[in-house]
Design a protein around this motif. Structure first.
Motif, PDB file in Angstrom:
ATOM      1  N   VAL A 119       0.812  -1.216   0.000  1.00 11.44           N
ATOM      2  CA  VAL A 119       0.000   0.000   0.000  1.00 11.44           C
ATOM      3  C   VAL A 119       0.847   1.268   0.000  1.00 11.44           C
ATOM      4  CG1 VAL A 119      -1.959  -1.143   1.072  1.00 11.44           C
ATOM      5  CG2 VAL A 119      -0.253  -0.034   2.532  1.00 11.44           C
ATOM      6  N   ARG A 120       2.160   1.085   0.051  1.00 11.70           N
ATOM      7  CA  ARG A 120       3.113   2.201  -0.012  1.00 11.70           C
ATOM      8  C   ARG A 120       2.868   3.234   1.092  1.00 11.70           C
ATOM      9  NH1 ARG A 120       3.786   4.644  -5.793  1.00 11.70           N
ATOM     10  NH2 ARG A 120       5.692   5.425  -4.810  1.00 11.70           N
ATOM     11  N   LEU A 121       2.701   2.699   2.299  1.00  7.79           N
ATOM     12  CA  LEU A 121       2.517   3.533   3.486  1.00  7.79           C
ATOM     13  C   LEU A 121       3.419   3.003   4.596  1.00  7.79           C
ATOM     14  CD1 LEU A 121      -1.357   4.026   3.439  1.00  7.79           C
ATOM     15  CD2 LEU A 121       0.356   5.847   3.264  1.00  7.79           C
ATOM     16  N   PRO A 122       3.771   3.846   5.581  1.00  8.51           N
ATOM     17  CA  PRO A 122       4.664   3.400   6.653  1.00  8.51           C
ATOM     18  C   PRO A 122       4.080   2.238   7.457  1.00  8.51           C
ATOM     19  CG  PRO A 122       4.494   5.794   6.630  1.00  8.51           C
ATOM     20  CD  PRO A 122       3.443   5.282   5.693  1.00  8.51           C
ATOM     21  N   ALA A 123       4.940   1.289   7.787  1.00 11.52           N
ATOM     22  CA  ALA A 123       4.505   0.156   8.602  1.00 11.52           C
ATOM     23  C   ALA A 123       3.979   0.623   9.951  1.00 11.52           C
ATOM     24  CB  ALA A 123       5.670  -0.816   8.791  1.00 11.52           C
ATOM     25  N   SER A 124       4.585   1.682  10.497  1.00  8.10           N
ATOM     26  CA  SER A 124       4.146   2.182  11.801  1.00  8.10           C
ATOM     27  C   SER A 124       2.724   2.720  11.743  1.00  8.10           C
ATOM     28  CB  SER A 124       5.096   3.275  12.289  1.00  8.10           C
ATOM     29  OG  SER A 124       5.194   4.329  11.334  1.00  8.10           O
ATOM     30  N   LEU A 125       2.326   3.294  10.609  1.00  2.00           N
ATOM     31  CA  LEU A 125       0.955   3.781  10.449  1.00  2.00           C
ATOM     32  C   LEU A 125      -0.027   2.618  10.454  1.00  2.00           C
ATOM     33  CD1 LEU A 125      -1.276   5.835   9.742  1.00  2.00           C
ATOM     34  CD2 LEU A 125      -0.584   5.615   7.340  1.00  2.00           C
ATOM     35  N   ILE A 126       0.308   1.560   9.735  1.00  2.00           N
ATOM     36  CA  ILE A 126      -0.576   0.394   9.674  1.00  2.00           C
ATOM     37  C   ILE A 126      -0.707  -0.244  11.055  1.00  2.00           C
ATOM     38  CG2 ILE A 126      -0.857  -1.902   8.654  1.00  2.00           C
ATOM     39  CD1 ILE A 126       0.647  -0.798   6.180  1.00  2.00           C
ATOM     40  N   THR A 127       0.397  -0.309  11.774  1.00  2.00           N
ATOM     41  CA  THR A 127       0.351  -0.847  13.141  1.00  2.00           C
ATOM     42  C   THR A 127      -0.544  -0.002  14.030  1.00  2.00           C
ATOM     43  OG1 THR A 127       2.580  -1.767  12.919  1.00  2.00           O
ATOM     44  CG2 THR A 127       1.738  -1.428  15.148  1.00  2.00           C
ATOM     45  N   MET A 128      -0.422   1.316  13.919  1.00  2.00           N
ATOM     46  CA  MET A 128      -1.237   2.210  14.730  1.00  2.00           C
ATOM     47  C   MET A 128      -2.721   2.043  14.418  1.00  2.00           C
ATOM     48  SD  MET A 128      -1.137   6.386  14.946  1.00  2.00           S
ATOM     49  CE  MET A 128      -1.955   6.611  13.361  1.00  2.00           C
ATOM     50  N   LEU A 129      -3.055   1.940  13.121  1.00  2.00           N
ATOM     51  CA  LEU A 129      -4.455   1.793  12.719  1.00  2.00           C
ATOM     52  C   LEU A 129      -5.002   0.420  13.092  1.00  2.00           C
ATOM     53  CD1 LEU A 129      -4.305   3.376   9.128  1.00  2.00           C
ATOM     54  CD2 LEU A 129      -5.340   4.391  11.165  1.00  2.00           C
ATOM     55  N   GLY A 130      -4.146  -0.587  13.089  1.00  2.00           N
ATOM     56  CA  GLY A 130      -4.616  -1.950  13.300  1.00  2.00           C
ATOM     57  C   GLY A 130      -5.475  -2.426  12.149  1.00  2.00           C
ATOM     58  N   ALA A 131      -5.295  -1.810  10.999  1.00  2.00           N
ATOM     59  CA  ALA A 131      -6.054  -2.121   9.797  1.00  2.00           C
ATOM     60  C   ALA A 131      -5.180  -1.789   8.601  1.00  2.00           C
ATOM     61  CB  ALA A 131      -7.354  -1.322   9.745  1.00  2.00           C
ATOM     62  N   VAL A 132      -5.528  -2.357   7.462  1.00  2.00           N
ATOM     63  CA  VAL A 132      -4.773  -2.090   6.237  1.00  2.00           C
ATOM     64  C   VAL A 132      -5.566  -1.115   5.376  1.00  2.00           C
ATOM     65  CG1 VAL A 132      -3.695  -3.075   4.189  1.00  2.00           C
ATOM     66  CG2 VAL A 132      -3.787  -4.413   6.318  1.00  2.00           C
ATOM     67  N   PRO A 133      -5.058   0.103   5.211  1.00  2.00           N
ATOM     68  CA  PRO A 133      -5.756   1.057   4.344  1.00  2.00           C
ATOM     69  C   PRO A 133      -5.533   0.717   2.880  1.00  2.00           C
ATOM     70  CG  PRO A 133      -3.772   2.056   5.277  1.00  2.00           C
ATOM     71  CD  PRO A 133      -3.844   0.664   5.808  1.00  2.00           C
ATOM     72  N   SER A 134      -6.517   0.984   2.051  1.00  2.00           N
ATOM     73  CA  SER A 134      -6.309   0.778   0.622  1.00  2.00           C
ATOM     74  C   SER A 134      -5.262   1.766   0.122  1.00  2.00           C
ATOM     75  CB  SER A 134      -7.612   0.968  -0.158  1.00  2.00           C
ATOM     76  OG  SER A 134      -7.862   2.336  -0.409  1.00  2.00           O
ATOM     77  N   TYR A 135      -4.685   1.468  -1.021  1.00  2.00           N
ATOM     78  CA  TYR A 135      -3.640   2.350  -1.555  1.00  2.00           C
ATOM     79  C   TYR A 135      -4.175   3.739  -1.866  1.00  2.00           C
ATOM     80  CZ  TYR A 135      -5.565  -0.454  -5.427  1.00  2.00           C
ATOM     81  OH  TYR A 135      -6.394  -1.158  -6.264  1.00  2.00           O
ATOM     82  N   TYR A 136      -5.489   3.909  -2.022  1.00  2.00           N
ATOM     83  CA  TYR A 136      -6.052   5.247  -2.244  1.00  2.00           C
ATOM     84  C   TYR A 136      -5.934   6.131  -1.004  1.00  2.00           C
ATOM     85  CZ  TYR A 136      -7.919   3.747  -6.719  1.00  2.00           C
ATOM     86  OH  TYR A 136      -8.026   3.297  -8.006  1.00  2.00           O
ATOM     87  N   LEU A 137      -5.796   5.505   0.177  1.00  2.00           N
ATOM     88  CA  LEU A 137      -5.604   6.309   1.390  1.00  2.00           C
ATOM     89  C   LEU A 137      -4.252   7.000   1.387  1.00  2.00           C
ATOM     90  CD1 LEU A 137      -7.555   6.772   3.771  1.00  2.00           C
ATOM     91  CD2 LEU A 137      -8.183   4.796   2.387  1.00  2.00           C
ATOM     92  N   ARG A 138      -3.352   6.570   0.520  1.00  2.00           N
ATOM     93  CA  ARG A 138      -2.052   7.231   0.419  1.00  2.00           C
ATOM     94  C   ARG A 138      -2.215   8.695   0.005  1.00  2.00           C
ATOM     95  NH1 ARG A 138       2.577   7.197  -3.361  1.00  2.00           N
ATOM     96  NH2 ARG A 138       4.463   7.218  -2.076  1.00  2.00           N
ATOM     97  N   TYR A 139      -3.260   9.003  -0.754  1.00  2.00           N
ATOM     98  CA  TYR A 139      -3.495  10.393  -1.163  1.00  2.00           C
ATOM     99  C   TYR A 139      -3.867  11.268   0.028  1.00  2.00           C
ATOM    100  CZ  TYR A 139      -3.601   8.203  -5.749  1.00  2.00           C
ATOM    101  OH  TYR A 139      -3.263   7.478  -6.869  1.00  2.00           O
ATOM    102  N   PHE A 140      -4.317  10.659   1.118  1.00  2.00           N
ATOM    103  CA  PHE A 140      -4.660  11.388   2.330  1.00  2.00           C
ATOM    104  C   PHE A 140      -3.533  11.315   3.354  1.00  2.00           C
ATOM    105  CE2 PHE A 140      -8.552  10.308   0.238  1.00  2.00           C
ATOM    106  CZ  PHE A 140      -9.407  11.376   0.463  1.00  2.00           C
ATOM    107  N   TYR A 141      -3.055  10.096   3.631  1.00  2.00           N
ATOM    108  CA  TYR A 141      -2.065   9.897   4.676  1.00  2.00           C
ATOM    109  C   TYR A 141      -0.662  10.353   4.271  1.00  2.00           C
ATOM    110  CZ  TYR A 141      -5.473   6.881   7.116  1.00  2.00           C
ATOM    111  OH  TYR A 141      -6.577   6.381   7.778  1.00  2.00           O
TER     112      TYR A 141
END
Length: 423
Positions: A229-251
Motif C-alpha cells: 500500500v506504499r505507506l509506513p509500517a508504523s501507520l498500519i500498526t497504529m491503525l490496526g487495519a490495512v488502508p487501501s492504496y487510495y488512502l495514500r493520497y490522504f495519509y
C-alpha cells in the motif's frame, strides 16, 4: 442470457472476456453486446473478444454496436464502464490540481470531482435508456468511476443498481497469497467508501472454523503489507487495519504530490499501453488476452464482475464487497449514502453485513469525504459555479476557500465541453 457492456470499446474489455470465458459455468452468456461510440475501436475489441470466446470453446456470441437502444434491449444485466472525455480528460484530472498544490488523481480529490461532473449526467441518460428497453428486472452493474457517487446517482433515481470495485478482491487475492491459502477461503472485513476503505479483518476458513488472520498478517508480514500500500509500517500498526492504496493520497499527500510533479501523468502511460493493445487486437491470430493488458490496471475485475452477476441472477446469497445504500450500516451517515462493505447478494437485492463500530479517526474521514460526495452529486446533477466551489471546498484535500475557487475555475475551464450548464 444477454449481457451488455456500455463502454465495451475499452481496451480493458478483453480482461472481462477472459473472465467470462474461464468462469462460464457460473455465468452462461448467450449474447454479449458491446456498446461504444467509437466504431473503429469497438470493431477491434469485439474482434479479439469473439476470437477469445471461440478459442476457449465458449458458445456465446459477441455483438458490437454503436446503438445504445439495440445494445440494452432485453438485456438481463448491463455493465457500465464509461470514461467520458477519454484519456485526454483523465490527463486534465491528473494535472490541473497541481497548479494549486493538490494531488492529481482521476477518482480522488479535485480530479475525481471533475470526473464526477462529466460522468453523472451521461450515466443517468444511459440508465434511462436501460430502464425503458432492458428487461424489467435487469441489474445495472456500475464500474464507472467515481463508483460511489455514480452508484448513488443511479439509486436515487430508482434504478436497480450496484457499484463494483476491484480493490477488495485484489486485497483478498494478495492476502491469500501471502498467507499461503486458497483465496476462496478468505473473506475481508472491508469498510468505507469507494476508494476510501480499510481492511479490518482477514478471515480464513479452516476445518476447525474461521480465524481472523489479520493480527498474524501484521505481525509476520508487515513489511510486505506496507510495501503493497506504499505507506509506513508504523501507520498500519497504529491503525490496526490495512488502508487501501487510495488512502495514500490522504495519509501521504505531500509525498505523493512530490512524486507526481516529477513524473508524466498516468493518462500518458495508459495512452501508450492502449496504442500497443489496439495494434495487438487488430492481429487476427491473437486469441488470448495479451500480457500487456496487465499494465492497463483493474486486476481481478473480471472475477469480481462474474461473481457479482452470477449471485444476482442465481440467488446464491453469498457475501461480496459492493457499493450499496448505507441504510443504517454506518450510523453516522445518511441512509441513502453509498458505502463499500460486504453484503449478501441474491436476486432480490443486496443487504449489507453488520459493521463493528469504527474508531473516531476513520469514521471522521469517512464522514468528511461523504459530505463532499453529497455536494459533488448535487453539483453534477444541477450544475452551477457556486455548487462546484462548495463541493470543492468540502473535500478534505482542499478545504481552503481561495484554493477551492481557483481549482473550480480550472476544472470548469478544462471541462466546459462536457458540462452543459457551463457552455
Amino acid at each position: 442470457m444477454k449481457l451488455t457492456v456500455v463502454g465495451g470499446g475499452s481496451t480493458y474489455t478483453p480482461e472481462l472476456i477472459d473472465g467470462f470465458a474461464r468462469l462460464r459455468d457460473g455465468l452462461p452468456i448467450d449474447e454479449l453486446w458491446l456498446v461504444d461510440t467509437d466504431p473503429e475501436r469497438l470493431a477491434l475489441v469485439a474482434g479479439i473478444s469473439q476470437r477469445m470466446f471461440a478459442a476457449a470453446g465458449h458458445p456465446g456470441k459477441v455483438i458490437p454496436t454503436t446503438d445504445l437502444v439495440a445494445g440494452v434491449s432485453d438485456a438481463d444485466t448491463v455493465l457500465l464502464q464509461l470514461r467520458v472525455g477519454g484519456q485526454a480528460a483523465r490527463h486534465g484530472d491528473e494535472s490541473f490540481p497541481h497548479d494549486c498544490g493538490c494531488i492529481g488523481q482521476e477518482t480522488t480529490g479535485p480530479g475525481g470531482f471533475a470526473k464526477a461532473l462529466r460522468t453523472v449526467p451521461v450515466v443517468l441518460q444511459v440508465a434511462e435508456t436501460i430502464r425503458k428497453h432492458a428487461k424489467p428486472d435487469a441489474w445495472i452493474i456500475d464500474f464507472t468511476n467515481p463508483v460511489g457517487i455514480v452508484t448513488r446517482a443511479l439509486l436515487n433515481e430508482g434504478h436497480r443498481a450496484v457499484g463494483l470495485c476491484n480493490v477488495a478482491i485484489g486485497f483478498q487475492r494478495r492476502f491469500a497469497n501471502i498467507l499461503g491459502v486458497d483465496h476462496r477461503n478468505v473473506t475481508l472485513d472491508h469498510v468505507g467508501l469507494n476508494h476510501l476503505s480499510w481492511e479490518r479483518g482477514v478471515r480464513v476458513k479452516t476445518p476447525s472454523g474461521t480465524i481472523d488472520r489479520l493480527p498474524a498478517l501484521l505481525s509476520s508480514h508487515l513489511p510486505a503489507v506496507a510495501e503493497e500500500v506504499r505507506l509506513p509500517a508504523s501507520l498500519i500498526t497504529m491503525l490496526g487495519a490495512v488502508p487501501s492504496y487510495y488512502l495514500r493520497y490522504f495519509y501521504a499527500h505531500d509525498v505523493v504530490l512530490g512524486e507526481q510533479l516529477g513524473e508524466p501523468t498516468r493518462a500518458h502511460a495508459v495512452l501508450d499501453v492502449e496504442k500497443q493493445l489496439l495494434e495487438i487486437y487488430a492481429d487476427p491470430s491473437v486469441t488470448t488476452k495479451p500480457a500487456q493488458l496487465e499494465k492497463r490496471g483493474g486486476a481481478f475485475y473480471s472475477e469480481a464482475a462474474v461473481d457479482l452477476i452470477a449471485s444476482l441472477l442465481n440467488d446464491r446469497g453469498d457475501a461480496q464487497v459492493v457499493n450499496l445504500a448505507n441504510n443504517g450500516t454506518l450510523p453516522f451517515l445518511p441512509d441513502d449514502h453509498v458505502i463499500e462493505v460486504p453484503a449478501t447478494v441474491n436476486s432480490s437485492g443486496l443487504v449489507a453485513l453488520p459493521v463493528a463500530p469504527l474508531p473516531d479517526d476513520i469514521a471522521g474521514l469517512i464522514a468528511n469525504v461523504a459530505g463532499y460526495e453529497r455536494l459533488a452529486l448535487d453539483a453534477a446533477i444541477h450544475g452551477g459555479r457556486e455548487r462546484v466551489v462548495r463541493a470543492m471546498m468540502a473535500h478534505p484535500l482542499v478545504l481552503q476557500y481561495d484554493r477551492a475557487e481557483k481549482l473550480s475555475e480550472l476544472l470548469i475551464a478544462g471541462n466546459r465541453e462536457h458540462l452543459a450548464w457551463a457552455r
